[in-house]
Motif scaffolding. Sequence first.
Motif, mmCIF file in Angstrom:
data_model
loop_
_atom_site.group_PDB
_atom_site.id
_atom_site.type_symbol
_atom_site.label_atom_id
_atom_site.label_comp_id
_atom_site.label_asym_id
_atom_site.label_seq_id
_atom_site.Cartn_x
_atom_site.Cartn_y
_atom_site.Cartn_z
ATOM 1 N N PHE A 1 -12.786 13.746 -3.802
ATOM 2 C CA PHE A 1 -12.181 13.228 -2.291
ATOM 3 C C PHE A 1 -11.555 14.632 -2.053
ATOM 4 O O PHE A 1 -11.125 15.316 -2.255
ATOM 5 C CB PHE A 1 -10.684 12.389 -3.136
ATOM 6 N N THR A 2 -11.517 14.301 -0.435
ATOM 7 C CA THR A 2 -11.036 15.377 0.225
ATOM 8 C C THR A 2 -9.078 15.598 0.319
ATOM 9 O O THR A 2 -8.622 16.511 1.156
ATOM 10 C CB THR A 2 -11.691 15.741 1.367
ATOM 11 N N VAL A 3 -8.553 14.531 -0.250
ATOM 12 C CA VAL A 3 -7.117 14.005 -0.159
ATOM 13 C C VAL A 3 -7.038 13.915 -1.542
ATOM 14 O O VAL A 3 -7.927 12.818 -1.733
ATOM 15 C CB VAL A 3 -6.753 13.689 1.040
ATOM 16 N N ASN A 4 -5.846 14.161 -1.990
ATOM 17 C CA ASN A 4 -5.737 14.070 -3.554
ATOM 18 C C ASN A 4 -5.315 12.054 -3.667
ATOM 19 O O ASN A 4 -4.398 12.261 -2.657
ATOM 20 C CB ASN A 4 -5.397 14.719 -4.679
ATOM 21 N N PRO A 5 -6.252 11.328 -4.626
ATOM 22 C CA PRO A 5 -5.534 9.784 -4.281
ATOM 23 C C PRO A 5 -4.399 9.730 -4.456
ATOM 24 O O PRO A 5 -4.249 8.266 -4.737
ATOM 25 C CB PRO A 5 -7.605 9.470 -4.048
ATOM 26 N N ALA B 1 -1.291 14.591 -1.372
ATOM 27 C CA ALA B 1 -2.098 15.736 -1.165
ATOM 28 C C ALA B 1 -3.306 16.551 -0.286
ATOM 29 O O ALA B 1 -3.631 16.335 -0.891
ATOM 30 C CB ALA B 1 -1.546 16.629 -2.017
ATOM 31 N N LYS B 2 -2.161 16.123 1.076
ATOM 32 C CA LYS B 2 -3.933 16.697 2.028
ATOM 33 C C LYS B 2 -4.094 18.282 0.994
ATOM 34 O O LYS B 2 -5.091 18.838 2.076
ATOM 35 C CB LYS B 2 -2.984 16.508 3.167
ATOM 36 N N HIS C 1 -7.130 23.513 -4.729
ATOM 37 C CA HIS C 1 -6.029 23.988 -3.637
ATOM 38 C C HIS C 1 -7.298 24.308 -2.929
ATOM 39 O O HIS C 1 -8.036 25.414 -2.930
ATOM 40 C CB HIS C 1 -5.050 25.119 -4.403
ATOM 41 N N LYS C 2 -6.902 23.213 -1.648
ATOM 42 C CA LYS C 2 -7.785 23.995 -0.459
ATOM 43 C C LYS C 2 -8.050 24.854 0.062
ATOM 44 O O LYS C 2 -8.955 25.978 0.142
ATOM 45 C CB LYS C 2 -7.692 22.931 1.025
ATOM 46 N N LYS C 3 -7.006 25.693 -0.175
ATOM 47 C CA LYS C 3 -7.116 27.018 0.737
ATOM 48 C C LYS C 3 -7.375 28.099 -0.412
ATOM 49 O O LYS C 3 -8.416 28.976 0.293
ATOM 50 C CB LYS C 3 -5.543 27.354 1.069
ATOM 51 N N GLY C 4 -7.063 28.206 -1.556
ATOM 52 C CA GLY C 4 -7.432 29.625 -2.412
ATOM 53 C C GLY C 4 -8.901 29.405 -3.390
ATOM 54 O O GLY C 4 -10.086 29.587 -3.839
ATOM 55 N N LEU C 5 -9.280 27.774 -3.193
ATOM 56 C CA LEU C 5 -10.435 27.316 -3.990
ATOM 57 C C LEU C 5 -9.701 27.197 -5.367
ATOM 58 O O LEU C 5 -11.209 27.258 -6.523
ATOM 59 C CB LEU C 5 -11.586 27.414 -3.610
ATOM 60 N N LYS C 6 -8.096 27.783 -6.154
ATOM 61 C CA LYS C 6 -8.560 27.590 -7.241
ATOM 62 C C LYS C 6 -8.340 26.278 -7.751
ATOM 63 O O LYS C 6 -7.619 25.419 -7.440
ATOM 64 C CB LYS C 6 -7.017 28.518 -7.620
ATOM 65 N N ILE C 7 -8.957 26.337 -9.312
ATOM 66 C CA ILE C 7 -8.441 24.784 -10.106
ATOM 67 C C ILE C 7 -6.872 24.960 -10.265
ATOM 68 O O ILE C 7 -6.985 25.972 -11.199
ATOM 69 C CB ILE C 7 -9.540 24.636 -10.740
ATOM 70 N N ILE C 8 -6.658 23.642 -10.107
ATOM 71 C CA ILE C 8 -4.500 24.277 -10.229
ATOM 72 C C ILE C 8 -4.556 23.008 -11.863
ATOM 73 O O ILE C 8 -3.563 23.175 -11.745
ATOM 74 C CB ILE C 8 -3.971 24.236 -9.181
#
Length: 260
Positions: free
Chosen positions: A167-171, A175-176, A204-211
């Motif tokens: 999902f490219t937005v958290n369903p 959170a976009k 997280h989209k920006k840094g591609l870090k697994i949060i």
Amino acid sequence: AKIGLNVPQGFCIITTAYKRFIDFNHLDSRIFSDLHAVDFKSSTGFSSKAKKIQSLILASQLPLDITEEITVAYRSLCDQLKTQFVAVRSAATTEDLDESSFAGQYDSYLNISNIEGLLASVKKCWASLWNPQALSYRLRNNVDQQKAYMSVIVQQMIPSEVSGVMFTVNPTNGAKDEIVITSNWGLGDSIVGGFINPDYFVIHKKGLKIIHKKIAEKDRMIINSTFTDGTEEVEVPKRRRAIPSLNKKQIKALAMVGRK
């Protein structure tokens, strides 16, 4: 495909074919004649009606011109791919609307290797437009039953080691700036069917870090059948059940695709 993503090749049997099939077999009146009279508060009532419609579709004949077009397209795809194995997937016109989503309510057929199996699977996909859960969901969401049509997508079958949904937005929270990936060993039916708890990753989209991540105990998976068309459910080897089905490098690569 147009923006360069790695989409399995295939072809679409568009909704015109479904409409022609319905008209050819004079099914329209038989489907809708007593639909308004069904007691949809009773699960038995709409389930019985849904199964009756599905039986009508499965027992009806494909028009010759549609059979020929599908056969030509399938053989051309096989020649192009150097394989005869395809996935046959349902895609309804009412599937993804602003207020509703029919994800997982229609049927798909995997690992099909001949024209007879493909033609039978196309009719099964059309019949799944009238699955009890889809019929009930359309009623609850005031979707016009007579505007529901089914397209079928025929694609190269990918014998995946790991499958999932991204999902490219958290369903969960909307959170976009977050991507969510769920995954399991084998083919994706185990996740779409909802009978296993998959691994769960939030990126997280920006840094591609697994949060956030949650690694499930994955005891079952779906694989291509060894001796026949179709798939089979098998146990995941014990040593693989509690380890992540995707590593960090794969998750980052997937998130980059999602972001693109």
